[in-house]
Motif scaffolding. Structure first.
Motif, mmCIF file in Angstrom:
data_model
loop_
_atom_site.group_PDB
_atom_site.id
_atom_site.type_symbol
_atom_site.label_atom_id
_atom_site.label_comp_id
_atom_site.label_asym_id
_atom_site.label_seq_id
_atom_site.Cartn_x
_atom_site.Cartn_y
_atom_site.Cartn_z
ATOM 1 N N LEU A 33 -15.029 0.853 -10.166
ATOM 2 C CA LEU A 33 -13.629 0.899 -10.565
ATOM 3 C C LEU A 33 -13.349 2.227 -11.244
ATOM 4 O O LEU A 33 -14.244 2.900 -11.736
ATOM 5 C CB LEU A 33 -13.276 -0.271 -11.491
ATOM 6 N N ARG A 87 -19.307 -3.811 -8.775
ATOM 7 C CA ARG A 87 -18.102 -3.305 -8.103
ATOM 8 C C ARG A 87 -17.588 -2.065 -8.828
ATOM 9 O O ARG A 87 -17.376 -2.083 -10.034
ATOM 10 C CB ARG A 87 -17.038 -4.387 -8.113
ATOM 11 N N GLU A 101 -18.108 -2.695 -12.696
ATOM 12 C CA GLU A 101 -18.013 -4.010 -13.297
ATOM 13 C C GLU A 101 -19.422 -4.584 -13.394
ATOM 14 O O GLU A 101 -20.354 -4.048 -12.791
ATOM 15 C CB GLU A 101 -17.137 -4.918 -12.426
ATOM 16 N N ALA A 127 -2.332 -1.025 -8.777
ATOM 17 C CA ALA A 127 -3.737 -1.310 -8.492
ATOM 18 C C ALA A 127 -4.316 -0.189 -7.646
ATOM 19 O O ALA A 127 -3.626 0.367 -6.785
ATOM 20 C CB ALA A 127 -3.887 -2.637 -7.760
ATOM 21 N N VAL A 128 -5.577 0.130 -7.923
ATOM 22 C CA VAL A 128 -6.307 1.112 -7.124
ATOM 23 C C VAL A 128 -7.644 0.483 -6.763
ATOM 24 O O VAL A 128 -8.402 0.074 -7.643
ATOM 25 C CB VAL A 128 -6.524 2.435 -7.886
ATOM 26 N N HIS A 129 -7.911 0.388 -5.474
ATOM 27 C CA HIS A 129 -9.140 -0.229 -4.982
ATOM 28 C C HIS A 129 -10.090 0.873 -4.518
ATOM 29 O O HIS A 129 -9.658 1.834 -3.872
ATOM 30 C CB HIS A 129 -8.838 -1.177 -3.829
ATOM 31 N N LEU A 130 -11.378 0.710 -4.824
ATOM 32 C CA LEU A 130 -12.373 1.741 -4.514
ATOM 33 C C LEU A 130 -13.593 1.116 -3.868
ATOM 34 O O LEU A 130 -14.107 0.099 -4.340
ATOM 35 C CB LEU A 130 -12.784 2.456 -5.816
ATOM 36 N N SER A 131 -14.056 1.744 -2.809
ATOM 37 C CA SER A 131 -15.332 1.405 -2.201
ATOM 38 C C SER A 131 -16.115 2.704 -2.006
ATOM 39 O O SER A 131 -15.538 3.710 -1.587
ATOM 40 C CB SER A 131 -15.122 0.705 -0.859
ATOM 41 N N ILE A 138 0.851 -1.195 0.000
ATOM 42 C CA ILE A 138 0.000 0.000 0.000
ATOM 43 C C ILE A 138 0.883 1.240 0.000
ATOM 44 O O ILE A 138 1.762 1.382 0.841
ATOM 45 C CB ILE A 138 -0.947 0.011 1.213
ATOM 46 N N VAL A 178 -10.315 4.800 -0.927
ATOM 47 C CA VAL A 178 -9.415 4.368 -1.997
ATOM 48 C C VAL A 178 -8.109 3.879 -1.386
ATOM 49 O O VAL A 178 -7.559 4.511 -0.485
ATOM 50 C CB VAL A 178 -9.138 5.535 -2.971
ATOM 51 N N VAL A 179 -7.625 2.755 -1.916
ATOM 52 C CA VAL A 179 -6.320 2.229 -1.551
ATOM 53 C C VAL A 179 -5.508 2.085 -2.837
ATOM 54 O O VAL A 179 -5.970 1.459 -3.790
ATOM 55 C CB VAL A 179 -6.435 0.859 -0.843
ATOM 56 N N GLU A 227 -1.983 0.714 -4.557
ATOM 57 C CA GLU A 227 -0.924 -0.262 -4.341
ATOM 58 C C GLU A 227 0.157 -0.150 -5.400
ATOM 59 O O GLU A 227 -0.125 0.228 -6.536
ATOM 60 C CB GLU A 227 -1.470 -1.690 -4.437
#
Length: 121
Positions: A78, A76, A72, A96-100, A2, A112-113, A115
């Motif tokens: 993105l 989910r 998606e 990588a970028v993670h989103l919730s 991260i 957002v995370v 990596e």
């Protein structure tokens, strides 16, 4: 590994008033596909874009019009990044970028995370 975390909250009613007061914000902040969404979803996307900027450690080279939040088939969320914004992630080694995102009780939020491979920064 991260390399960045970002979170943002948006008051949905306040966001709606801002859009009503300054309608051109829609075209400055959102893609044509995003503009079709309900205000609560737009507020969550605004929060996502802000959270991305925070995860990146600032807005240098990042442009709102180059950040789109899509989904998606599963629902989910993105990021779809283009132009210099996509280049910023590449230059920083972000793989990588993670989103919730969520909205409830008049508040929209995004987390957002970012990596990168170990040793990248």
């Amino acid at each position: 590994m991260i390399v960045g975390i970002g979170v943002d909250l948006v008051d949905i009613a306040r966001f709606e008033r801002s859009i009503a007061r300054t309608p051109r914000l829609l075209s400055r902040l959102f893609s044509p596909d995003e503009r079709m969404l309900k205000p609560r979803s737009l507020a969550a996307r605004y929060a996502a874009k802000e959270a991305l900027i925070k995860a990146l450690g600032g807005s240098d080279g990042v442009h709102w019009s180059e950040i789109e939040i899509a989904s998606e088939a599963s629902g989910r969320p993105l990021f779809r990044l283009s132009g210099s914004t996509a280049a910023v992630l590449t230059e920083r080694g972000i793989t990588a970028v993670h989103l919730s995102m969520s909205h409830d009780a008049g508040i929209a939020m995004a987390y957002v995370v970012a990596e990168a491979e170990k040793g990248a920064s």
